[in-house]
Design a protein around this motif. Structure first.
Motif, mmCIF file in Angstrom:
data_model
loop_
_atom_site.group_PDB
_atom_site.id
_atom_site.type_symbol
_atom_site.label_atom_id
_atom_site.label_comp_id
_atom_site.label_asym_id
_atom_site.label_seq_id
_atom_site.Cartn_x
_atom_site.Cartn_y
_atom_site.Cartn_z
ATOM 1 N N MET A 4 0.842 -1.183 0.000
ATOM 2 C CA MET A 4 0.000 0.000 0.000
ATOM 3 C C MET A 4 0.882 1.239 0.000
ATOM 4 S SD MET A 4 -3.023 0.874 2.661
ATOM 5 C CE MET A 4 -2.069 1.957 3.700
ATOM 6 N N VAL A 5 0.560 2.180 -0.841
ATOM 7 C CA VAL A 5 1.368 3.401 -0.963
ATOM 8 C C VAL A 5 0.499 4.611 -0.657
ATOM 9 C CG1 VAL A 5 2.783 4.811 -2.484
ATOM 10 C CG2 VAL A 5 2.778 2.320 -2.744
ATOM 11 N N THR A 6 0.921 5.413 0.278
ATOM 12 C CA THR A 6 0.160 6.597 0.675
ATOM 13 C C THR A 6 1.000 7.848 0.462
ATOM 14 O OG1 THR A 6 -0.801 5.261 2.428
ATOM 15 C CG2 THR A 6 -1.163 7.622 2.536
ATOM 16 N N PRO A 7 0.489 8.792 -0.289
ATOM 17 C CA PRO A 7 1.242 10.046 -0.445
ATOM 18 C C PRO A 7 1.191 10.866 0.842
ATOM 19 C CG PRO A 7 -0.547 9.862 -2.064
ATOM 20 C CD PRO A 7 -0.751 8.798 -1.039
ATOM 21 N N VAL A 8 2.289 11.509 1.167
ATOM 22 C CA VAL A 8 2.330 12.435 2.301
ATOM 23 C C VAL A 8 2.498 13.838 1.742
ATOM 24 C CG1 VAL A 8 3.609 13.139 4.353
ATOM 25 C CG2 VAL A 8 3.313 10.708 3.837
ATOM 26 N N GLN A 9 1.576 14.703 2.084
ATOM 27 C CA GLN A 9 1.663 16.074 1.602
ATOM 28 C C GLN A 9 2.747 16.820 2.368
ATOM 29 O OE1 GLN A 9 0.018 16.864 -1.030
ATOM 30 N NE2 GLN A 9 -1.028 14.878 -1.024
ATOM 31 N N PRO A 10 3.309 17.840 1.732
ATOM 32 C CA PRO A 10 4.394 18.591 2.393
ATOM 33 C C PRO A 10 4.029 19.088 3.783
ATOM 34 C CG PRO A 10 4.234 19.228 0.110
ATOM 35 C CD PRO A 10 3.083 18.279 0.373
ATOM 36 N N TYR A 11 2.820 19.570 3.968
ATOM 37 C CA TYR A 11 2.454 20.112 5.281
ATOM 38 C C TYR A 11 2.353 19.025 6.341
ATOM 39 C CZ TYR A 11 -2.240 18.498 4.088
ATOM 40 O OH TYR A 11 -3.312 17.729 3.740
ATOM 41 N N ALA A 12 2.191 17.766 5.888
ATOM 42 C CA ALA A 12 2.043 16.665 6.847
ATOM 43 C C ALA A 12 3.389 16.046 7.213
ATOM 44 C CB ALA A 12 1.117 15.598 6.271
ATOM 45 N N ALA A 13 4.429 16.448 6.519
ATOM 46 C CA ALA A 13 5.758 15.890 6.787
ATOM 47 C C ALA A 13 6.450 16.746 7.837
ATOM 48 C CB ALA A 13 6.569 15.840 5.492
ATOM 49 N N ARG A 14 6.474 16.263 9.061
ATOM 50 C CA ARG A 14 7.003 17.082 10.150
ATOM 51 C C ARG A 14 8.339 16.582 10.651
ATOM 52 N NH1 ARG A 14 1.495 17.779 12.633
ATOM 53 N NH2 ARG A 14 0.574 19.282 11.192
ATOM 54 N N LYS A 15 8.745 15.437 10.151
ATOM 55 C CA LYS A 15 10.000 14.863 10.629
ATOM 56 C C LYS A 15 10.925 14.611 9.459
ATOM 57 C CE LYS A 15 9.844 11.369 13.339
ATOM 58 N NZ LYS A 15 9.345 10.053 13.842
ATOM 59 N N ARG A 16 12.153 14.279 9.816
ATOM 60 C CA ARG A 16 13.118 13.915 8.802
ATOM 61 C C ARG A 16 13.128 12.398 8.713
ATOM 62 N NH1 ARG A 16 19.567 14.675 8.973
ATOM 63 N NH2 ARG A 16 19.776 15.905 7.069
ATOM 64 N N TYR A 17 13.011 11.875 7.510
ATOM 65 C CA TYR A 17 12.969 10.429 7.339
ATOM 66 C C TYR A 17 14.129 9.968 6.475
ATOM 67 C CZ TYR A 17 8.133 11.081 8.823
ATOM 68 O OH TYR A 17 7.009 11.425 9.512
ATOM 69 N N ALA A 18 14.573 8.741 6.715
ATOM 70 C CA ALA A 18 15.598 8.147 5.858
ATOM 71 C C ALA A 18 14.907 7.445 4.696
ATOM 72 C CB ALA A 18 16.425 7.148 6.654
ATOM 73 N N CYS A 19 15.385 7.692 3.503
ATOM 74 C CA CYS A 19 14.825 7.055 2.316
ATOM 75 C C CYS A 19 15.672 5.833 1.962
ATOM 76 C CB CYS A 19 14.826 8.051 1.165
ATOM 77 S SG CYS A 19 14.452 7.314 -0.431
ATOM 78 N N PRO A 20 15.041 4.638 1.916
ATOM 79 C CA PRO A 20 15.810 3.431 1.622
ATOM 80 C C PRO A 20 16.256 3.356 0.164
ATOM 81 C CG PRO A 20 13.485 2.900 1.909
ATOM 82 C CD PRO A 20 13.631 4.369 2.167
ATOM 83 N N GLY A 21 15.681 4.180 -0.680
ATOM 84 C CA GLY A 21 16.028 4.115 -2.089
ATOM 85 C C GLY A 21 17.391 4.710 -2.382
ATOM 86 N N CYS A 22 17.688 5.846 -1.771
ATOM 87 C CA CYS A 22 18.941 6.538 -2.077
ATOM 88 C C CYS A 22 19.808 6.691 -0.832
ATOM 89 C CB CYS A 22 18.636 7.909 -2.672
ATOM 90 S SG CYS A 22 17.749 9.003 -1.547
#
Ligand SMILES: [Zn+2]
Length: 59
Positions: free
Chosen positions: A1-19
């Motif tokens: 399942m893939v859920t988009p996160v809007q910019p205003y909802a992103a409050r933390k820094r996350y590590a991206c496993p892709g890069c």
């Protein structure tokens, strides 16, 4: 399942496993939850997830 996160909802820094880079707070991205493993939520850059999908499906 893939859920988009809007910019205003992103409050933390996350590590991206892709890069192996970081998604900064305020940056729109995707949350991917495997159907079989709901605990394994991962935050991805849109571009990184797109590339990952292409890798998985070949070409
Ligand atoms: Zn990335």
């Amino acid at each position: 399942m893939v859920t988009p996160v809007q910019p205003y909802a992103a409050r933390k820094r996350y590590a991206c496993p892709g890069c192996n880079g970081f998604i900064e707070p305020g940056e729109g991205h995707l949350v991917v939850v495997p159907d079989d493993y709901p605990d394994l939520r991962r935050h991805w850059h849109r571009a990184c997830w797109f590339l990952e999908q292409r890798r998985r499906h070949g070409r």
